[in-house]
Design an enzyme around this catalytic site. Sequence first.
Site, PDB file in Angstrom:
ATOM      1  N   ASP A 402       0.872  -1.179   0.000  1.00  0.00           N
ATOM      2  CA  ASP A 402       0.000   0.000   0.000  1.00  0.00           C
ATOM      3  C   ASP A 402       0.910   1.230   0.000  1.00  0.00           C
ATOM      4  O   ASP A 402       1.589   1.519   0.997  1.00  0.00           O
ATOM      5  CB  ASP A 402      -0.872  -0.050   1.264  1.00  0.00           C
ATOM      6  CG  ASP A 402      -1.855   1.097   1.341  1.00  0.00           C
ATOM      7  OD1 ASP A 402      -1.626   2.130   0.674  1.00  0.00           O
ATOM      8  OD2 ASP A 402      -2.845   0.973   2.084  1.00  0.00           O
ATOM      9  N   HIS A 403       0.904   1.957  -1.104  1.00  0.00           N
ATOM     10  CA  HIS A 403       1.864   3.062  -1.254  1.00  0.00           C
ATOM     11  C   HIS A 403       1.573   4.219  -0.298  1.00  0.00           C
ATOM     12  O   HIS A 403       2.416   5.089  -0.080  1.00  0.00           O
ATOM     13  CB  HIS A 403       1.868   3.557  -2.710  1.00  0.00           C
ATOM     14  CG  HIS A 403       3.209   4.065  -3.151  1.00  0.00           C
ATOM     15  ND1 HIS A 403       4.092   4.682  -2.302  1.00  0.00           N
ATOM     16  CD2 HIS A 403       3.836   4.029  -4.352  1.00  0.00           C
ATOM     17  CE1 HIS A 403       5.176   5.027  -2.950  1.00  0.00           C
ATOM     18  NE2 HIS A 403       5.059   4.632  -4.201  1.00  0.00           N
ATOM     19  N   ARG A 404       0.386   4.218   0.311  1.00  0.00           N
ATOM     20  CA  ARG A 404       0.103   5.273   1.296  1.00  0.00           C
ATOM     21  C   ARG A 404       0.942   5.062   2.550  1.00  0.00           C
ATOM     22  O   ARG A 404       1.195   5.997   3.308  1.00  0.00           O
ATOM     23  CB  ARG A 404      -1.386   5.245   1.685  1.00  0.00           C
ATOM     24  CG  ARG A 404      -2.330   5.590   0.549  1.00  0.00           C
ATOM     25  CD  ARG A 404      -3.766   5.338   0.950  1.00  0.00           C
ATOM     26  NE  ARG A 404      -3.983   3.943   1.333  1.00  0.00           N
ATOM     27  CZ  ARG A 404      -5.139   3.467   1.798  1.00  0.00           C
ATOM     28  NH1 ARG A 404      -6.173   4.270   1.947  1.00  0.00           N
ATOM     29  NH2 ARG A 404      -5.257   2.190   2.115  1.00  0.00           N
TER      30      ARG A 404
END
Length: 430
Positions: A402-404
């Site tokens: 999850d790039h967040r």
Amino acid sequence: MALQQIKVPDIGDYADVDVIEINVQVGDTVEEEDSLITLETDKASMEIPAPMAGKIAAMQVNLGDKVSQGDVILSLEVTEDLSASDDKSAESSKVSDASAPTPIETVSSSSENKTSVTDSSKNEVVSDGKVQASPVVRRLARVLNIDLNNIVATGRKGRITKDDCYAYLKRAVTKMQSGGFGGNALDLLPDPEVDFRAFGEIELQPLSRINKLSASNLSRNWVKIPHVTFYDDADITDLEIFRKNKKLDAEKAGIKLTPLSFLIKAAAKVLEAFPSVNSSLSGDGENLVIKKYYHIGFATDTPKGLMVPVIKNAGQKGIYEISSEIMALAQKARTGKLKPDEMKGATFTISSLGVLGTTAFTPIINMPEVAIMGVSKAAIKPVWNGEKFVPRTLLPLSLSADHRVIDGAMAAKFLTQYARTLSDIREILL
Ligand code: CAO
């Protein structure tokens, strides 16, 4: 007022058919043709509609009962006027068969009967050319002021169910509360509506409950999480030698020793060094919830769809213990005996397609987790050791993050560390 006993009408050759839905309850007022109950045989589901309007006085069937033609479904209070004027009910008789059942779908393995939907327009689930919904669902939609055209149907034959209405409402409320009506929400085209029968023979295969649940979860996870997938190979030559040496011993103890137990153990170990990979975003988006426990889920293919049992505290368990838990949980999953608790609490998931093949894939993160490891089929390949090519067993890994929460550098470090640990399993001891 007269009391009519409503019976199961002619349902063909079927007997002892399962009652899978009760669509009314005592005190409900129903209109003629409102759905009373839904029956399911091994080949078809059908709704039993009310033969006349009235008020439900008593229910004579329960969910899970088995019924046959002539069994009493319920008692209906009807006005004398109605029962007298209704051709379908015998005037003086206090017993009435429900209207002809409304087939929802017919699935048959016989080649001459592959068409899945009956053509009887009178008995079809009511359709206005766009949506398929039973009278009960239509009434619910009217009460809730929902336009059925906007609802994604998950029922059989593209039917809108009550749950679809509630899910739609829930999404609308969530969207409103998060201010999503300001133009930022996804403004997607509706799904294409195609009558596949126009192009050739088709067959409808009902989706299992697990299929539908997975579909909803996967769609949400795919849309809401900005996935980035990172690929690498782990050199598991030594691990495989070790595993094969131990395999016979393990078998004597009734344990099937596969690479998965090592993958799970290594994941728990490496996660300790990467707290953010073992985290979740808090619901309000204000915090990262770092978990100090390492519970590893593993995707399991079952006849009813994908399930993810969880090995709790995998780091504290030995390889044999993990292996026997995998066997027990996978067996439970395949026989439908997995308990909800055995699928909860994962902090990271491994999806191993190793036995099936593939060189790489993009696994979808299992929300609220923030990463998932996809594992493809190990193969012996030539690797340059600085002097010559040598045969090594390489295991392809695909980490979706999850790039967040996890940026590229973090993901690359985690994946490299994981591959290194598998290459030298002694790392687990450190
Ligand atoms: N590469 C090569 N061989 C592999 C392998 C890999 N990555 N992983 C397992 N194998 C081998 C095993 O070693 C075993 O062979 P041996 O008996 O010769 O040692 C054989 O494949 C059978 O393994 P298995 O599938 O019975 O056991 P497992 O522990 O590897 O997996 C389970 C268990 C439950 C994960 C698996 O059966 C399963 O359901 N996999 C599918 C998961 C899935 O669908 N994921 C996709 C999710 S996204 O849609």
